[in-house]
Design a protein around this motif. Sequence first.
Motif, PDB file in Angstrom:
ATOM      1  N   MET A 288      -0.826  -0.251 -49.929  1.00 19.30           N
ATOM      2  CA  MET A 288       0.514   0.340 -49.990  1.00 19.30           C
ATOM      3  C   MET A 288       1.517  -0.726 -50.437  1.00 19.30           C
ATOM      4  SD  MET A 288       2.081   3.177 -49.060  1.00 19.30           S
ATOM      5  CE  MET A 288       3.675   3.735 -48.568  1.00 19.30           C
TER       6      MET A 288
ATOM      7  N   PRO B 121       5.310  -1.836 -50.564  1.00 17.58           N
ATOM      8  CA  PRO B 121       6.558  -1.470 -49.887  1.00 17.58           C
ATOM      9  C   PRO B 121       7.607  -0.936 -50.867  1.00 17.58           C
ATOM     10  CG  PRO B 121       5.785  -3.620 -49.150  1.00 17.58           C
ATOM     11  CD  PRO B 121       4.917  -3.215 -50.314  1.00 17.58           C
ATOM     12  N   ALA B 122       8.239   0.154 -50.491  1.00 17.81           N
ATOM     13  CA  ALA B 122       9.252   0.797 -51.343  1.00 17.81           C
ATOM     14  C   ALA B 122      10.395  -0.160 -51.670  1.00 17.81           C
ATOM     15  CB  ALA B 122       9.779   2.056 -50.667  1.00 17.81           C
ATOM     16  N   LYS B 123      10.767  -1.001 -50.703  1.00 10.86           N
ATOM     17  CA  LYS B 123      11.861  -1.947 -50.951  1.00 10.86           C
ATOM     18  C   LYS B 123      11.476  -2.977 -52.009  1.00 10.86           C
ATOM     19  CE  LYS B 123      14.326  -1.540 -46.629  1.00 10.86           C
ATOM     20  NZ  LYS B 123      14.923  -2.204 -45.489  1.00 10.86           N
TER      21      LYS B 123
ATOM     22  N   VAL C 185       9.416  -2.366 -54.547  1.00  9.26           N
ATOM     23  CA  VAL C 185       9.483  -1.634 -55.814  1.00  9.26           C
ATOM     24  C   VAL C 185      10.939  -1.502 -56.257  1.00  9.26           C
ATOM     25  CG1 VAL C 185       9.056   0.589 -56.938  1.00  9.26           C
ATOM     26  CG2 VAL C 185       7.323  -0.399 -55.411  1.00  9.26           C
ATOM     27  N   SER C 186      11.803  -1.067 -55.341  1.00  6.46           N
ATOM     28  CA  SER C 186      13.227  -0.893 -55.678  1.00  6.46           C
ATOM     29  C   SER C 186      13.878  -2.216 -56.052  1.00  6.46           C
ATOM     30  CB  SER C 186      13.974  -0.265 -54.497  1.00  6.46           C
ATOM     31  OG  SER C 186      13.511   1.030 -54.254  1.00  6.46           O
TER      32      SER C 186
ATOM     33  N   PRO D 100      12.878   8.130 -58.470  1.00  5.49           N
ATOM     34  CA  PRO D 100      11.482   7.717 -58.682  1.00  5.49           C
ATOM     35  C   PRO D 100      10.798   8.387 -59.866  1.00  5.49           C
ATOM     36  CG  PRO D 100      11.897   8.060 -56.354  1.00  5.49           C
ATOM     37  CD  PRO D 100      13.126   8.537 -57.093  1.00  5.49           C
TER      38      PRO D 100
ATOM     39  N   ARG E  30      10.575   6.183 -62.976  1.00  2.00           N
ATOM     40  CA  ARG E  30       9.944   4.862 -62.889  1.00  2.00           C
ATOM     41  C   ARG E  30       8.830   4.634 -63.890  1.00  2.00           C
ATOM     42  NH1 ARG E  30      10.174   4.008 -56.316  1.00  2.00           N
ATOM     43  NH2 ARG E  30      12.452   3.889 -56.301  1.00  2.00           N
TER      44      ARG E  30
ATOM     45  N   MET F  93       6.215  -2.186 -58.988  1.00  2.00           N
ATOM     46  CA  MET F  93       6.329  -0.802 -59.447  1.00  2.00           C
ATOM     47  C   MET F  93       5.048  -0.386 -60.154  1.00  2.00           C
ATOM     48  SD  MET F  93       7.031   1.434 -62.240  1.00  2.00           S
ATOM     49  CE  MET F  93       7.231   0.159 -63.438  1.00  2.00           C
TER      50      MET F  93
ATOM     51  N   SER G 183       2.313   0.103 -57.659  1.00  2.00           N
ATOM     52  CA  SER G 183       2.534   1.309 -56.834  1.00  2.00           C
ATOM     53  C   SER G 183       2.086   2.574 -57.551  1.00  2.00           C
ATOM     54  CB  SER G 183       4.005   1.428 -56.428  1.00  2.00           C
ATOM     55  OG  SER G 183       4.806   1.824 -57.531  1.00  2.00           O
ATOM     56  N   ARG G 184       2.030   2.530 -58.873  1.00  5.06           N
ATOM     57  CA  ARG G 184       1.585   3.696 -59.644  1.00  5.06           C
ATOM     58  C   ARG G 184       0.101   3.962 -59.429  1.00  5.06           C
ATOM     59  NH1 ARG G 184       5.707   6.562 -61.013  1.00  5.06           N
ATOM     60  NH2 ARG G 184       4.583   7.486 -62.725  1.00  5.06           N
TER      61      ARG G 184
ATOM     62  N   HIS H 226       0.687   8.018 -50.003  1.00  2.00           N
ATOM     63  CA  HIS H 226       0.922   7.781 -48.569  1.00  2.00           C
ATOM     64  C   HIS H 226       0.571   9.046 -47.782  1.00  2.00           C
ATOM     65  CE1 HIS H 226       2.617   5.999 -45.034  1.00  2.00           C
ATOM     66  NE2 HIS H 226       3.438   7.007 -44.870  1.00  2.00           N
TER      67      HIS H 226
END
Length: 128
Positions: free
Chosen positions: A2, A4-6, A8-9, A70, A73, A118, A121-122, A127
Amino acid sequence: MMIPAKLVSGGLALAGIVNLLPLMGAAGVDWLRSLYGFEITSPDLEILLRHRAVLFGILGLLLLAAVVRPGLRGAVGLAAAASMASFIAIALMVGGYGPAITKIVYADIIGLAALVPMGLSRFAPPHR
């Protein structure tokens, strides 16, 4: 794994800022000179560089939009990564460049690295 979204952002935001920096060159020759460290010797070169600045501004804004949207992205990340990677590749193939281009190569390396989370994460499983 996983991502973390933060992360990626944050990466998208950093890549967006890297791409927004040249936008000030659209304002004219003085800005271009301060950005690139060389004289703009013809209207043709000025037009090309100012247009380049606008295109990077658009890409930078799209990267920042992808932080909160998103769905943007994949396409925006791919376009930004292709842009930065191609600049680095061209600079390395041509060689013999000066300090102004060296700065851009380093900035593009940073921007490209910022997009790695990013990209990863693709491929991460959804999740649950």
